[in-house]
Enzyme design. Structure first.
Site, PDB file in Angstrom:
ATOM      1  N   HIS A   1       9.809  -9.714   4.446  1.00 27.95           N
ATOM      2  CA  HIS A   1       9.919 -10.971   3.701  1.00 27.95           C
ATOM      3  C   HIS A   1      10.924 -11.910   4.333  1.00 27.95           C
ATOM      4  CE1 HIS A   1      13.835 -10.111   1.737  1.00 27.95           C
ATOM      5  NE2 HIS A   1      13.401  -8.864   1.592  1.00 27.95           N
TER       6      HIS A   1
ATOM      7  N   CYS B   1      14.334  -3.417   2.747  1.00 26.15           N
ATOM      8  CA  CYS B   1      13.225  -4.214   3.275  1.00 26.15           C
ATOM      9  C   CYS B   1      13.489  -4.637   4.715  1.00 26.15           C
ATOM     10  CB  CYS B   1      13.020  -5.456   2.417  1.00 26.15           C
ATOM     11  SG  CYS B   1      12.300  -5.110   0.792  1.00 26.15           S
TER      12      CYS B   1
END
Length: 173
Positions: A130, A146
């Site tokens: 992301h 992440c």
């Protein structure tokens, strides 16, 4: 990296390789196109355990993609746009928020007991590629698990992918 085909003989898919040691994401398109971007993975290093705050290793695939046509800097919470666009002023009003911006590429593990299944499931851990504020450094582990990218880079990557794209996350050492 060789390209891969989807089950059922559908069109070939690009491939991604995330190198945790070098903090880079490598893209290989079906036409031989290659691209490379700096990333930022988990500050706690690699690991697959639920709630570990670590980046899972091994074979994965893109399970879902969120944010198509959203403006650069769109803020997401629980994979939904909040209506906000990141700015330094917004960041000052929400110190400590883990910013998920612009696009979400949600990963799913392929290896039972390693990155898929109880206690280690990448998908249920909400592990994404992301966007993050462009003020955040790349090439340095700083995430909560992440794979973070600068916004223009994740938008570029997102446009080259589709669900099912194979992803491998590896340390080189």
């Amino acid at each position: 990296m060789a390209t891969s085909s989807e089950p059922g003989g559908q069109a070939p898919l690009p491939q991604l390789r995330i190198d945790l040691d070098r903090q880079i994401l490598l893209f290989q398109g079906v036409d031989g196109e290659r691209a490379e971007w700096p990333v930022s993975t988990a500050i706690k290093g690699p690991g697959e355990a639920q709630d570990s705050g670590r980046t899972p290793r091994g074979r994965h695939y893109v399970r879902a993609m969120v944010g198509h046509d959203q403006p650069q800097g769109t803020v997401f919470i629980a994979r939904r746009p909040t209506g906000e666009v990141w700015s330094p002023e917004l960041a000052a009003r929400h110190p400590g928020r883990d910013w998920i911006l612009s696009r979400i590429i949600w990963l799913c593990g392929r290896e039972w007991g390693v990155n898929r299944g109880p206690g280690v499931d990448t998908f249920r851990r909400f592990i994404y590629i992301h966007g993050t504020p462009d003020t955040e450094p790349m090439g340095v582990p700083r995430s909560h698990g992440c794979i973070r990218m600068h916004n223009r880079d994740v938008i570029d990557l997102f446009a080259r992918l589709r669900p099912g794209t194979p992803v491998v996350i590896v340390p080189e050492t």
